[in-house]
Design a protein around this motif. Structure first.
Motif, PDB file in Angstrom:
ATOM      1  N   ILE A 210       0.834  -1.205   0.000  1.00 48.06           N
ATOM      2  CA  ILE A 210       0.000   0.000   0.000  1.00 48.06           C
ATOM      3  C   ILE A 210       0.866   1.251   0.000  1.00 48.06           C
ATOM      4  N   VAL A 211       1.944   1.224   0.782  1.00 52.28           N
ATOM      5  CA  VAL A 211       2.830   2.387   0.832  1.00 52.28           C
ATOM      6  C   VAL A 211       3.465   2.651  -0.527  1.00 52.28           C
ATOM      7  N   VAL A 212       3.938   1.597  -1.187  1.00 54.29           N
ATOM      8  CA  VAL A 212       4.581   1.766  -2.494  1.00 54.29           C
ATOM      9  C   VAL A 212       3.569   2.242  -3.534  1.00 54.29           C
ATOM     10  N   ILE A 213       2.358   1.673  -3.513  1.00 52.54           N
ATOM     11  CA  ILE A 213       1.323   2.104  -4.458  1.00 52.54           C
ATOM     12  C   ILE A 213       0.964   3.566  -4.227  1.00 52.54           C
ATOM     13  N   LEU A 214       0.879   3.960  -2.963  1.00 53.29           N
ATOM     14  CA  LEU A 214       0.579   5.361  -2.656  1.00 53.29           C
ATOM     15  C   LEU A 214       1.683   6.280  -3.186  1.00 53.29           C
ATOM     16  N   PHE A 215       2.923   5.869  -3.008  1.00 53.94           N
ATOM     17  CA  PHE A 215       4.035   6.686  -3.497  1.00 53.94           C
ATOM     18  C   PHE A 215       4.019   6.790  -5.025  1.00 53.94           C
ATOM     19  N   ALA A 216       3.769   5.644  -5.710  1.00 49.98           N
ATOM     20  CA  ALA A 216       3.736   5.664  -7.173  1.00 49.98           C
ATOM     21  C   ALA A 216       2.554   6.489  -7.676  1.00 49.98           C
ATOM     22  N   THR A 217       1.404   6.348  -7.034  1.00 48.93           N
ATOM     23  CA  THR A 217       0.233   7.119  -7.451  1.00 48.93           C
ATOM     24  C   THR A 217       0.449   8.606  -7.232  1.00 48.93           C
ATOM     25  N   TYR A 218       1.058   8.955  -6.114  1.00 51.08           N
ATOM     26  CA  TYR A 218       1.344  10.367  -5.832  1.00 51.08           C
ATOM     27  C   TYR A 218       2.284  10.958  -6.884  1.00 51.08           C
ATOM     28  N   SER A 219       3.307  10.210  -7.264  1.00 50.59           N
ATOM     29  CA  SER A 219       4.263  10.703  -8.255  1.00 50.59           C
ATOM     30  C   SER A 219       3.601  10.877  -9.627  1.00 50.59           C
ATOM     31  N   PHE A 220       2.816   9.873 -10.043  1.00 54.77           N
ATOM     32  CA  PHE A 220       2.151   9.982 -11.340  1.00 54.77           C
ATOM     33  C   PHE A 220       1.087  11.073 -11.329  1.00 54.77           C
ATOM     34  N   ALA A 221       0.440  11.319 -10.186  1.00 52.57           N
ATOM     35  CA  ALA A 221      -0.568  12.381 -10.122  1.00 52.57           C
ATOM     36  C   ALA A 221       0.077  13.749 -10.303  1.00 52.57           C
ATOM     37  N   ILE A 222       1.239  13.950  -9.701  1.00 59.12           N
ATOM     38  CA  ILE A 222       1.944  15.229  -9.889  1.00 59.12           C
ATOM     39  C   ILE A 222       2.330  15.417 -11.353  1.00 59.12           C
ATOM     40  N   ALA A 223       2.832  14.324 -11.954  1.00 56.74           N
ATOM     41  CA  ALA A 223       3.191  14.422 -13.371  1.00 56.74           C
ATOM     42  C   ALA A 223       1.951  14.652 -14.234  1.00 56.74           C
ATOM     43  N   GLY A 224       0.819  14.023 -13.888  1.00 53.17           N
ATOM     44  CA  GLY A 224      -0.397  14.184 -14.666  1.00 53.17           C
ATOM     45  C   GLY A 224      -0.966  15.577 -14.585  1.00 53.17           C
ATOM     46  N   LEU A 225      -0.828  16.210 -13.437  1.00 45.45           N
ATOM     47  CA  LEU A 225      -1.306  17.593 -13.326  1.00 45.45           C
ATOM     48  C   LEU A 225      -0.529  18.515 -14.252  1.00 45.45           C
ATOM     49  N   ALA A 226       0.764  18.257 -14.353  1.00 50.14           N
ATOM     50  CA  ALA A 226       1.590  19.122 -15.206  1.00 50.14           C
ATOM     51  C   ALA A 226       1.427  18.800 -16.687  1.00 50.14           C
ATOM     52  N   LEU A 227       1.260  17.542 -17.038  1.00 49.53           N
ATOM     53  CA  LEU A 227       1.226  17.145 -18.444  1.00 49.53           C
ATOM     54  C   LEU A 227      -0.174  17.156 -19.035  1.00 49.53           C
ATOM     55  N   ILE A 228      -1.184  16.865 -18.260  1.00 49.63           N
ATOM     56  CA  ILE A 228      -2.539  16.690 -18.804  1.00 49.63           C
ATOM     57  C   ILE A 228      -3.473  17.816 -18.393  1.00 49.63           C
ATOM     58  N   VAL A 229      -3.586  18.052 -17.073  1.00 47.41           N
ATOM     59  CA  VAL A 229      -4.586  19.002 -16.584  1.00 47.41           C
ATOM     60  C   VAL A 229      -4.273  20.419 -17.061  1.00 47.41           C
ATOM     61  N   GLU A 230      -3.028  20.823 -16.983  1.00 42.19           N
ATOM     62  CA  GLU A 230      -2.679  22.182 -17.428  1.00 42.19           C
ATOM     63  C   GLU A 230      -2.950  22.379 -18.920  1.00 42.19           C
ATOM     64  N   GLN A 231      -2.705  21.364 -19.714  1.00 34.54           N
ATOM     65  CA  GLN A 231      -2.986  21.486 -21.146  1.00 34.54           C
ATOM     66  C   GLN A 231      -4.485  21.520 -21.416  1.00 34.54           C
ATOM     67  N   LEU A 232      -5.270  20.773 -20.647  1.00 30.87           N
ATOM     68  CA  LEU A 232      -6.718  20.836 -20.814  1.00 30.87           C
ATOM     69  C   LEU A 232      -7.251  22.229 -20.473  1.00 30.87           C
ATOM     70  N   ILE A 233      -6.709  22.819 -19.422  1.00 30.71           N
ATOM     71  CA  ILE A 233      -7.126  24.180 -19.065  1.00 30.71           C
ATOM     72  C   ILE A 233      -6.717  25.171 -20.157  1.00 30.71           C
ATOM     73  N   THR A 234      -5.541  24.971 -20.733  1.00 26.12           N
ATOM     74  CA  THR A 234      -5.087  25.852 -21.815  1.00 26.12           C
ATOM     75  C   THR A 234      -5.976  25.719 -23.045  1.00 26.12           C
ATOM     76  N   ILE A 235      -6.315  24.490 -23.399  1.00 28.16           N
ATOM     77  CA  ILE A 235      -7.191  24.266 -24.552  1.00 28.16           C
ATOM     78  C   ILE A 235      -8.563  24.903 -24.320  1.00 28.16           C
ATOM     79  N   GLN A 236      -9.060  24.786 -23.097  1.00 26.79           N
ATOM     80  CA  GLN A 236     -10.373  25.357 -22.788  1.00 26.79           C
ATOM     81  C   GLN A 236     -10.358  26.879 -22.859  1.00 26.79           C
ATOM     82  N   SER A 237      -9.224  27.478 -22.544  1.00 24.88           N
ATOM     83  CA  SER A 237      -9.138  28.943 -22.552  1.00 24.88           C
ATOM     84  C   SER A 237      -9.092  29.527 -23.954  1.00 24.88           C
ATOM     85  N   PHE A 238      -8.763  28.752 -24.970  1.00 22.54           N
ATOM     86  CA  PHE A 238      -8.690  29.250 -26.327  1.00 22.54           C
ATOM     87  C   PHE A 238     -10.066  29.490 -26.937  1.00 22.54           C
TER      88      PHE A 238
END
Length: 386
Positions: free
Chosen positions: A236-264
């Motif tokens: 559980i600890v390792v899964i939590l760490f991996a999920t936390y790391s991928f979530a940070i990367a996903g916010l930068a790679l996916i969510v920010e681009q979706l917000i940018t696309i929506q603003s156009f």
């Protein structure tokens, strides 16, 4: 002449103390008697016992020792049988009580049973509470207060069961009695929680699984689960760490681009689709929850397809997370749990072999004792004959 010798005094001392050097001292006496036998005769000499008499005496000693061992073993077996029957009887009562508790909880919410059934369930609660009170008293009378000592596993289990019984007595007898005297209202939620705590008595069935051969597979399964708790925790600890790391990367790679696309600026349909994606991805906690849904493979393809409508490369991100979480990590956890189970099985096998070896050594030691006692008897009567 022989009575004045030191070996004779040592033989008398060994027969009184029954020390470990008795056999060696008796051998000295026996040798001295043989040496002096040819040099003189005594008036009160007795004939040496024959081989048949010595064999008969040795067989009698062996029979007596075997009878004592059988009596002790039979007594232990009867005690264990009574304890097993006692545990089985009250385990059945615990199982029935948990069934009635579930029916009472169902009745409080749905009110599907008739009033008669509701009264029967309430009366059964009083009966089970009285039975468990009798169990506590019987254990104290039989084994004393040491059976509730926290120093052993059984003692802690009995102590926990006593605490649960006190909650049952509080809910079933004490609180209704106080309510009847004071005419006060008691919140039902707290009483329901105390009633549900009694369902933890099901944990006592583990003791029956451990002691009854018929439930050997169930006990092995419970043991393996208990032995894998540490592995599961770190998983559980390792899964939590991996999920936390991928979530940070996903916010930068996916969510920010979706917000940018929506603003156009876009049509209303696409704008609503991005809003729906941001509702499940817009934030660290939301993105982690979505990744756990992907890890559990719970209808995640619809989410990935929606993201791919705006970001076609998004499948690489999600499948990379699945490769780390599902393929690699879960298979490693399975391998570790299987390895721990095999090690426990080997330890159990070694323990069984050790018990069998100790039983063989006890049998050999008992044979040595019987043989030593027979030799001591022979030497004693040979000395009397001299």
């Amino acid at each position: 002449t022989i009575s004045s010798r030191e070996p004779r005094a040592r033989w008398e001392h060994s027969t009184e103390d029954e020390s470990a050097t008795a056999a060696a001292d008796d051998d000295d006496v026996y040798n001295v008697c043989d040496e002096e036998d040819g040099g003189g005769e005594f008036e009160d000499a007795k004939p040496a016992p024959s081989s048949m008499e010595r064999l008969t005496a040795s067989m009698k000693l062996q029979h007596l020792t075997s009878a004592l061992v059988k009596t002790h073993t039979s007594s232990e077996f009867d005690t264990e049988t009574r304890a097993w029957k006692f545990e089985m009887l009250f385990s059945i009562c615990i199982l029935l009580n948990c069934i009635t508790i579930g029916m009472q909880s169902h009745q409080q919410v749905t009110h599907q049973f008739a009033a008669t059934a509701d009264g029967v369930l309430s009366f059964s609660e009083h009966v089970f509470t009285a039975i468990f009170c009798f169990e506590i008293i019987a254990r104290i009378c039989s084994d004393g207060w040491t059976t509730y000592s926290p120093g052993s596993w059984d003692g802690r289990s009995n102590l926990f069961d006593m605490a649960l019984l006190l909650t049952g007595v509080l809910v079933t007898w004490i609180v209704p009695f106080i309510t009847f005297l004071t005419k006060a209202d008691v919140p039902g939620g707290a009483l329901c929680v105390l009633c549900l705590l009694r369902s933890f008595r099901l944990a006592r069935l583990v003791r029956v699984f451990r002691e009854v051969r018929y439930f050997r597979e169930a006990w092995m399964l419970i043991r393996k689960i208990g032995g894998s708790i540490r592995t599961l925790w770190w998983t559980i600890v390792v899964i939590l760490f991996a999920t936390y790391s991928f979530a940070i990367a996903g916010l930068a790679l996916i969510v920010e681009q979706l917000i940018t696309i929506q603003s156009f600026g876009m049509d209303a349909v696409d704008y609503q689709r991005i809003d729906a994606l941001l509702a499940i991805l817009g934030g660290l906690d939301k993105f982690m929850f979505t990744l756990v849904q992907v890890l559990m493979q719970d209808s995640f393809h619809s989410i990935i397809r929606e993201v791919m409508y705006f970001l076609p490369w998004a499948w690489v991100f999600f499948y990379a997370y699945m490769a780390v979480g599902c393929v690699v990590l879960m298979n490693l956890v399975t391998a570790i749990i299987v390895e721990n189970a095999m090690e426990q099985s080997q330890q159990d096998q070694k323990a069984v072999e050790g018990q069998e070896g100790s039983g063989d050594r006890c049998g050999e030691a008992l044979g040595d004792v019987v043989q030593s006692d027979g030799l001591r008897w022979q030497q004693h009567h040979q000395l009397e004959g001299v």
